[in-house]
Design a protein around this motif. Structure first.
Motif, short mmCIF file in Angstrom:
data_model
loop_
_atom_site.label_atom_id
_atom_site.label_comp_id
_atom_site.label_asym_id
_atom_site.label_seq_id
_atom_site.Cartn_x
_atom_site.Cartn_y
_atom_site.Cartn_z
N ARG A 1 -7.29 0.52 -2.56
CA ARG A 1 -8.15 0.99 -1.47
C ARG A 1 -7.34 1.22 -0.20
N GLU A 2 -6.42 0.31 0.08
CA GLU A 2 -5.59 0.46 1.28
C GLU A 2 -4.64 1.65 1.15
N LEU B 1 -14.10 4.78 -1.01
CA LEU B 1 -13.29 3.59 -0.76
C LEU B 1 -14.10 2.31 -0.81
N HIS B 2 -15.36 2.39 -0.38
CA HIS B 2 -16.16 1.16 -0.26
C HIS B 2 -17.42 1.19 -1.11
N ALA C 1 0.83 -1.20 0.00
CA ALA C 1 0.00 0.00 0.00
C ALA C 1 0.87 1.26 0.00
N ALA D 1 -6.62 4.90 1.83
CA ALA D 1 -7.52 4.88 2.99
C ALA D 1 -7.54 6.19 3.76
N SER D 2 -6.42 6.88 3.86
CA SER D 2 -6.36 8.13 4.62
C SER D 2 -6.65 9.35 3.76
N ARG E 1 -7.89 -4.08 -4.05
CA ARG E 1 -7.69 -4.03 -2.60
C ARG E 1 -6.50 -3.17 -2.21
N PRO F 1 -15.07 7.21 3.00
CA PRO F 1 -15.56 5.83 2.89
C PRO F 1 -16.49 5.61 1.70
N SER G 1 -8.49 8.80 -6.51
CA SER G 1 -7.09 8.57 -6.14
C SER G 1 -6.17 9.53 -6.90
#
Length: 637
Positions: A538-539, A550-551, A238, A542-543, A535, A547, A271
């Motif tokens: 997304r990791e 991300l999800h 990540a 994450a910061s 995955r 959400p 991103s």
């Protein structure tokens, strides 16, 4: 970002016709509204349309070395040109401009064809070396920039960034290739190296063509290949991905003009935008939404607020029946991804404010973000547990007996799932990406066309590509196939043509070739785990992202066209049974009528097939020779 064109005669020392070069350049004025340029000498003529991005004062093209022996017409950006300049200067070369184009010219002088392996960027160019008598046509590794070519009746070559420019040259045949029509109906695009025209080809990504004076044979060179096996996992994937993506974004902020970023509300564009916002002040972002499932303006606004960008968003409505007829003018041949309509609209929105826009394209291919990746991995796991005979005969028999249920959710469409399981891995994956299955296509073709297509199988290229990869890594096999088919044929073609139609340069950082190599070679579990793709991305983010991004479930960038087609079924029927479709001799008009009627009656959702057929009808009416209409980029807001 520009338009490139040219003519080459290996055995004719007379200069090519300047009027033909001007006609080619004129048809690509949208690719370069900031100026044009021409170079003509014995054997070769080069044309260029410029969209000035870097070195506004000194980057005019075609560009030549100081002695005039090497000349280039270049489309794209070389992001590592400063490092190349430093290296070449140390080797004794002298630069006369600040343009990235000159690094290719002098790089050719130093390294020859090996200069291609040193370029980090998106590009398609024609480079003529008069001293060596060589013409090099080259295309970038992933196919971000296009290059089409054809042979002339007198043995010459003609090449250009767009197909329409080739058709401006006398002698270039517009004979339609029935196999390409079949490919288009199957996939929604004509895959490289083909085009809809039998005598016009596309230079494949990561390839170059070397033409020599006084020689008949052209030498094709492949200078890069994608990974075909996974590598050992990084210690902190990540963190490494965040660092690699950050660098790729910073590299692509290189510009002497205003720059922004597309922001759809999804993970990929979010991103890229997050990295860009961290690296520059006052970033502009752009979103378009359509009421319903594809409206992500709310999520995009959250991301823009969090990142502090200057956000621009509009709501739109599109007449897909009307827009289908304009696709050939934009793409030069039939193109079946109806998300091209909103993509062009967001490009037009961005062009009002900036000249360059970053995009999130490529994330699904590199980090396994498509639903079909998940389904293929699951299906391949089941295949490995079942004997081939059982799969083909028993499960295949169950598939044939199960009702079709075309409009039902995928989990109820057991016929599709069983059919895919009964097939070998590559054929099963091809069936997932296929827009229109073989039986349906054959029913739509005329009897004469069916005879001409005997033996043609669009699935063969998928089998060959997936056979190149580790047989124990079905996810990488699927990604590798996408990288050589869907990515250049659909995604990057859509991005280039829709942005260039409104004179906007687009740059996808997720397709930096070093990042692509690294991402594809990750073990499958870092890309797809517990049914969730991307995955590691997304990791890594994450910061940086909320959400909801991300999800959130992947929605895609296209409005639902099924209801619109039902409401306008009479207009569809008129178009699909009209003169253009009848005169071409390719289709069974009664079968087309039945398809329209079945969709209008709610007997299945045939909107994708109808869109492709409408696009085909629009192409047949104009044969891709029309200029891009001024209203092509307009979506009612």
């Amino acid at each position: 970002m520009c338009g490139v064109a040219g003519i080459f005669h290996a055995f004719r020392p007379a200069p090519p016709d300047l009027a033909s070069l001007r006609a080619m350049a004129d048809l690509m004025s949208h690719r370069g509204p900031d100026g044009d340029g021409f170079h003509v000498e014995p054997h070769v003529g080069l044309a260029h349309r410029r969209l000035a991005i870097v070195d506004l004062a000194g980057g005019a093209q075609p560009m030549a070395t100081a002695d005039g022996n090497v000349v280039i017409s270049f489309n794209g950006e070389i992001y590592n040109h400063v490092a190349l300049r430093r290296e070449l200067t140390g080797l004794g070369h002298r630069f006369r401009s600040n343009s990235d184009t000159e690094s290719i010219l002098l790089g050719w002088r130093e390294w020859g064809v090996d200069v291609l392996r040193r370029l980090d960027g998106m590009f398609a160019f024609a480079l003529w070396d008069a001293e060596q008598g060589q013409l090099l046509l080259a295309r970038d590794r992933l196919g971000e920039k296009p290059m089409h070519l054809a042979r002339l009746p007198d043995g010459g070559w003609v090449f250009a960034s767009e197909i329409a420019a080739l058709l401006a040259v006398r002698g270039v045949s517009d004979r339609i290739d029935p196999a390409a029509v079949d490919d288009f109906l199957a996939l929604g695009y004509v895959p490289d190296p083909g085009t809809i025209y039998a005598d016009i080809r596309t230079l494949r990504p990561a390839h170059a063509l070397l033409l020599r004076r006084d020689e008949e044979v052209a030498v094709e060179i492949c200078y890069w290949t994608a990974p075909t096996r996974a590598a050992s996992p990084p210690s902190d994937p990540a963190a490494e991905l965040a660092a690699r993506l950050g660098q790729a974004v910073r590299d692509r902020l290189m510009a002497d003009v205003p720059l922004g970023s597309f922001l759809s509300g999804g993970l990929d564009s979010g991103s890229v935008t997050a990295m860009a916002a961290a690296a520059t002040q006052g970033l502009s972002t752009f979103t378009i939404g359509f009421e319903g499932a594809s409206d992500e303006r709310g999520v995009a606004a959250q991301v823009a607020w969090r990142l502090g960008t200057r956000h621009h968003a509009i709501a739109g409505q599109a007449d897909y029946v009307g827009m289908a007829g304009q696709q050939a003018a934009v793409f030069g041949q039939p193109f079946g991804d109806h998300s091209a309509v909103p993509t062009m609209a967001v490009c037009a929105l961005a062009r009002r404010h900036v000249k360059v826009a970053l995009s999130g394209d490529g994330g699904d291919e590199v980090f396994a973000g498509y639903r079909r990746h998940r389904f293929h991995s699951l299906a391949d796991g089941v295949r490995r547990m079942l004997p081939p005979g059982l799969r083909r005969h028993v499960i295949g028999g169950l598939a044939a007996a199960y009702p079709a249920m075309h409009g039902a959710p995928r989990w109820l469409r057991a016929r599709s799932t069983l059919t895919e399981l009964s097939l070998d891995s590559a054929l099963g994956y091809y069936r997932m990406v296929c827009k229109m299955q073989a039986q349906t296509r054959r029913e739509l073709f005329s009897a004469r066309a069916r005879v001409g297509l005997d033996g043609h199988d669009p699935s063969a290229r998928f089998v060959a590509l997936m056979d190149c990869c580790d047989p124990d890594d079905p996810l990488l096999q699927a990604q590798y196939a996408d990288l050589h088919t869907y990515l250049p044929g659909d995604i990057l073609t859509k991005l280039d043509r829709t942005s260039m139609a409104v004179s906007l340069e687009t740059r996808p950082p997720l397709l930096a070739h070093g990042l692509v190599e690294w991402g594809l070679a990750l073990p499958a579990g870092l890309k797809l785990r517990q049914g969730v793709g991307k995955r590691v991305l997304r990791e890594a983010m994450a910061s940086r992202l909320p959400p909801a991004v991300l999800h959130g479930a992947k929605q895609g960038f296209a409005a639902t066209i099924g209801p619109q087609f039902r409401a306008q079924s009479q207009a569809l029927r008129v178009r699909l049974t009209g003169e253009a479709m009848q005169d071409c001799g390719l289709f069974d008009i009664q079968a087309l009528t039945r398809l329209v009627d079945a969709h209008a009656a709610g007997q299945g959702d045939h909107s994708q097939a109808l869109w492709q057929l409408l696009v085909m009808e629009g192409f047949l009416r104009g044969r891709g020779r029309e200029r891009i209409p001024a209203e092509a980029a307009l979506v009612r807001s």
